[in-house]
Design an enzyme around this catalytic site. Sequence first.
Site, PDB file in Angstrom:
ATOM      1  N   ASP A  58       0.113  -1.840   0.149  1.00 20.82           N
ATOM      2  CA  ASP A  58       1.197  -1.085   0.583  1.00 20.82           C
ATOM      3  C   ASP A  58       1.621  -1.480   2.046  1.00 20.82           C
ATOM      4  O   ASP A  58       0.586  -1.834   2.762  1.00 20.82           O
ATOM      5  CB  ASP A  58       0.565   0.220   1.026  1.00 20.82           C
ATOM      6  CG  ASP A  58       0.427   0.789  -0.589  1.00 20.82           C
ATOM      7  OD1 ASP A  58       0.678   0.321  -1.576  1.00 20.82           O
ATOM      8  OD2 ASP A  58      -0.520   2.075  -0.400  1.00 20.82           O
ATOM      9  N   ASP A  64      -0.045   4.864  10.136  1.00 18.16           N
ATOM     10  CA  ASP A  64      -1.175   4.504   9.270  1.00 18.16           C
ATOM     11  C   ASP A  64      -2.422   3.797  10.423  1.00 18.16           C
ATOM     12  O   ASP A  64      -3.451   4.185  10.364  1.00 18.16           O
ATOM     13  CB  ASP A  64      -0.975   3.473   8.495  1.00 18.16           C
ATOM     14  CG  ASP A  64      -0.186   4.162   7.017  1.00 18.16           C
ATOM     15  OD1 ASP A  64      -0.556   4.993   6.684  1.00 18.16           O
ATOM     16  OD2 ASP A  64       0.729   3.319   6.557  1.00 18.16           O
ATOM     17  N   GLU A  87      -8.625   3.500   3.682  1.00 12.55           N
ATOM     18  CA  GLU A  87      -7.539   2.911   2.798  1.00 12.55           C
ATOM     19  C   GLU A  87      -7.067   1.707   3.467  1.00 12.55           C
ATOM     20  O   GLU A  87      -6.622   0.912   3.279  1.00 12.55           O
ATOM     21  CB  GLU A  87      -6.642   3.824   2.708  1.00 12.55           C
ATOM     22  CG  GLU A  87      -5.266   3.352   1.962  1.00 12.55           C
ATOM     23  CD  GLU A  87      -4.212   4.203   1.594  1.00 12.55           C
ATOM     24  OE1 GLU A  87      -4.202   5.100   1.905  1.00 12.55           O
ATOM     25  OE2 GLU A  87      -3.212   3.761   1.421  1.00 12.55           O
ATOM     26  N   GLU A  88      -7.314   1.961   5.016  1.00 10.13           N
ATOM     27  CA  GLU A  88      -6.449   0.944   5.972  1.00 10.13           C
ATOM     28  C   GLU A  88      -7.392  -0.310   6.411  1.00 10.13           C
ATOM     29  O   GLU A  88      -7.268  -0.949   7.081  1.00 10.13           O
ATOM     30  CB  GLU A  88      -6.038   1.722   7.314  1.00 10.13           C
ATOM     31  CG  GLU A  88      -5.192   2.784   6.943  1.00 10.13           C
ATOM     32  CD  GLU A  88      -3.860   2.323   6.153  1.00 10.13           C
ATOM     33  OE1 GLU A  88      -3.413   1.120   6.088  1.00 10.13           O
ATOM     34  OE2 GLU A  88      -3.433   3.162   5.249  1.00 10.13           O
ATOM     35  N   ASP A 108      -8.861   8.720   3.549  1.00 12.98           N
ATOM     36  CA  ASP A 108      -7.602   8.210   3.605  1.00 12.98           C
ATOM     37  C   ASP A 108      -6.898   8.822   4.755  1.00 12.98           C
ATOM     38  O   ASP A 108      -6.574   9.950   4.753  1.00 12.98           O
ATOM     39  CB  ASP A 108      -6.859   8.459   2.317  1.00 12.98           C
ATOM     40  CG  ASP A 108      -5.354   8.036   2.401  1.00 12.98           C
ATOM     41  OD1 ASP A 108      -5.087   7.519   3.466  1.00 12.98           O
ATOM     42  OD2 ASP A 108      -4.716   8.320   1.616  1.00 12.98           O
ATOM     43  N   LEU A 110      -4.129   8.756   6.214  1.00 16.22           N
ATOM     44  CA  LEU A 110      -2.846   9.127   6.517  1.00 16.22           C
ATOM     45  C   LEU A 110      -2.261   9.085   4.813  1.00 16.22           C
ATOM     46  O   LEU A 110      -1.978   7.905   4.419  1.00 16.22           O
ATOM     47  CB  LEU A 110      -1.979   8.499   7.332  1.00 16.22           C
ATOM     48  CG  LEU A 110      -0.617   8.975   7.628  1.00 16.22           C
ATOM     49  CD1 LEU A 110       0.146   8.056   8.743  1.00 16.22           C
ATOM     50  CD2 LEU A 110       0.241   9.458   6.560  1.00 16.22           C
ATOM     51  N   ASP A 111      -2.344   9.986   4.207  1.00 14.07           N
ATOM     52  CA  ASP A 111      -1.690  10.245   2.762  1.00 14.07           C
ATOM     53  C   ASP A 111      -0.269  10.531   2.739  1.00 14.07           C
ATOM     54  O   ASP A 111       0.064  11.359   3.450  1.00 14.07           O
ATOM     55  CB  ASP A 111      -2.657  11.378   2.067  1.00 14.07           C
ATOM     56  CG  ASP A 111      -1.827  11.358   0.615  1.00 14.07           C
ATOM     57  OD1 ASP A 111      -1.665  10.484  -0.186  1.00 14.07           O
ATOM     58  OD2 ASP A 111      -1.546  12.646   0.531  1.00 14.07           O
ATOM     59  N   GLU A 270      -9.131   8.983  -2.310  1.00 13.92           N
ATOM     60  CA  GLU A 270      -8.238  10.014  -2.763  1.00 13.92           C
ATOM     61  C   GLU A 270      -8.539  10.848  -4.061  1.00 13.92           C
ATOM     62  O   GLU A 270      -8.693  12.006  -4.003  1.00 13.92           O
ATOM     63  CB  GLU A 270      -6.884   9.052  -3.080  1.00 13.92           C
ATOM     64  CG  GLU A 270      -6.123   8.500  -1.759  1.00 13.92           C
ATOM     65  CD  GLU A 270      -4.875   7.614  -2.425  1.00 13.92           C
ATOM     66  OE1 GLU A 270      -4.103   7.766  -1.558  1.00 13.92           O
ATOM     67  OE2 GLU A 270      -5.090   6.898  -3.219  1.00 13.92           O
TER      68      GLU A 270
HETATM   69  P1  FDP Z   1       1.580   6.785  -0.110  1.00 12.85           P
HETATM   70  O1  FDP Z   1       1.755   5.511  -1.066  1.00 12.85           O
HETATM   71  O2  FDP Z   1       3.385   6.955   0.359  1.00 12.85           O
HETATM   72  O3  FDP Z   1       0.466   7.116   0.578  1.00 12.85           O
HETATM   73  O4  FDP Z   1      -1.582   7.845  -1.630  1.00 12.85           O
HETATM   74  C1  FDP Z   1      -0.667   7.135  -2.360  1.00 12.85           C
HETATM   75  C2  FDP Z   1       0.772   8.215  -2.511  1.00 12.85           C
HETATM   76  O5  FDP Z   1       1.317   7.958  -1.547  1.00 12.85           O
HETATM   77  C3  FDP Z   1       0.423   9.597  -2.729  1.00 12.85           C
HETATM   78  O6  FDP Z   1       0.344  10.438  -1.698  1.00 12.85           O
HETATM   79  C4  FDP Z   1       1.752   9.958  -3.439  1.00 12.85           C
HETATM   80  O7  FDP Z   1       1.649  11.002  -4.460  1.00 12.85           O
HETATM   81  C5  FDP Z   1       2.048   8.605  -4.245  1.00 12.85           C
HETATM   82  O8  FDP Z   1       1.374   7.687  -3.502  1.00 12.85           O
HETATM   83  C6  FDP Z   1       3.603   8.307  -4.106  1.00 12.85           C
HETATM   84  O9  FDP Z   1       3.664   7.178  -4.982  1.00 12.85           O
HETATM   85  P2  FDP Z   1       5.252   6.881  -5.570  1.00 12.85           P
HETATM   86  O10 FDP Z   1       6.007   6.313  -4.340  1.00 12.85           O
HETATM   87  O11 FDP Z   1       5.071   5.550  -6.234  1.00 12.85           O
HETATM   88  O12 FDP Z   1       5.648   8.027  -6.088  1.00 12.85           O
END
Ligand code: FDP
Length: 331
Positions: A58, A64, A87-88, A108, A110-111, A270
């Site tokens: 990502d 983050d 995560e980072e 994680d 920053l989700d 997560e």
């Molecule tokens: P993000 O990658 O933006 O941190 O943790 C992964 C996550 O967000 C979830 O919080 C979120 O529900 C999902 O991924 C969003 O993914 P999409 O953009 O593919 O929907």
Amino acid sequence: MTLSRRLLDEEQQHGLPPGLSTLLLQVGFAAKILAREFTRAALVGNLGLVGDLNPTGDAQKKLDVFANEAVVSVFEETGLVAAIVSEEMERVKETASTGAARYLLCIDPLDGSSNTDINGALGTIFGIYKWNGPGNVTEQALPKCSEQIAAGYVMYGGSTMLVYTAGHGVHGFTLDRDLGEFLLSHDNIRCPVRGRYYSANVGRYYEWPPELRAYIEYLTDHDPATKRPYSLRYTGALVADLHRSLMEGGVYFYPADAQHKNGKLRLAYECAPLALVVEQAGGSASTGETRILDLQPHSIHQQVPFVIGSAADVALYEHFFRGANVSKTAP
Ligand code: FDP
């Protein structure tokens, strides 16, 4: 009641492992630092991308990086954490106190990173395990998910909420910014057995197998007797969507798709922590086939398909996922 007072009570009633309440208080401290930074990020030039990718590919945001550095320093200073999986960070971070410390933190910081630049909801997710002393660090950083002794999340939305379980129910606290304290606002949260909402990136509908498309057809069909159609709620932050399901009932899912062959969400920091929270509140969480807490991670950034929420809604998802019924009828 403050977070510290509630933890003291829980310690007296249930005898929490030594130092655990200190760690949970540090979650609160980290949450205050992050909430402050998230609130002012647009004013101090802390929005936008860094230009690097995180270990699962990502794009890293400035927030983050900030969030990761903040949580690492807040937990390192306790001397209670031997290692941190984040995560980072590509590898397990051993702290200076590895020899003496008692716990492994999976976090994680920053989700919901895609929400940073649009003032959307954000989260922090954490799981805590006992650390079994010297040995191979990488192996020890992969305990079975059911070995978590505490877990929870922070949600940065209209208010900042901290929700945790230390194995004795799920409790929610809201940050009173004037007092600078987390105050108990949601004692002993119970997840309704069934809800009216589903949360998923339905933009990927045509990448899902027919079994899941049949499930969506079922949810969106009109049948007042079973409270259908379900309403769609998807914020882009797992924590925010899960929080809705936990409080009001419903289901969040992120299955495998063309881009994420093994699912997108990370098991250690997560899925597993949120699974413990939701199970403690009476809900459930699985890959669609296997209970999350029964999984043994094979790598720290392992991704898995994920469904979580109200017990009956997760069971219905699993029923369709198994292909038991690809017509539009329920079990
Ligand atoms: P993000 O990658 O933006 O941190 O943790 C992964 C996550 O967000 C979830 O919080 C979120 O529900 C999902 O991924 C969003 O993914 P999409 O953009 O593919 O929907």
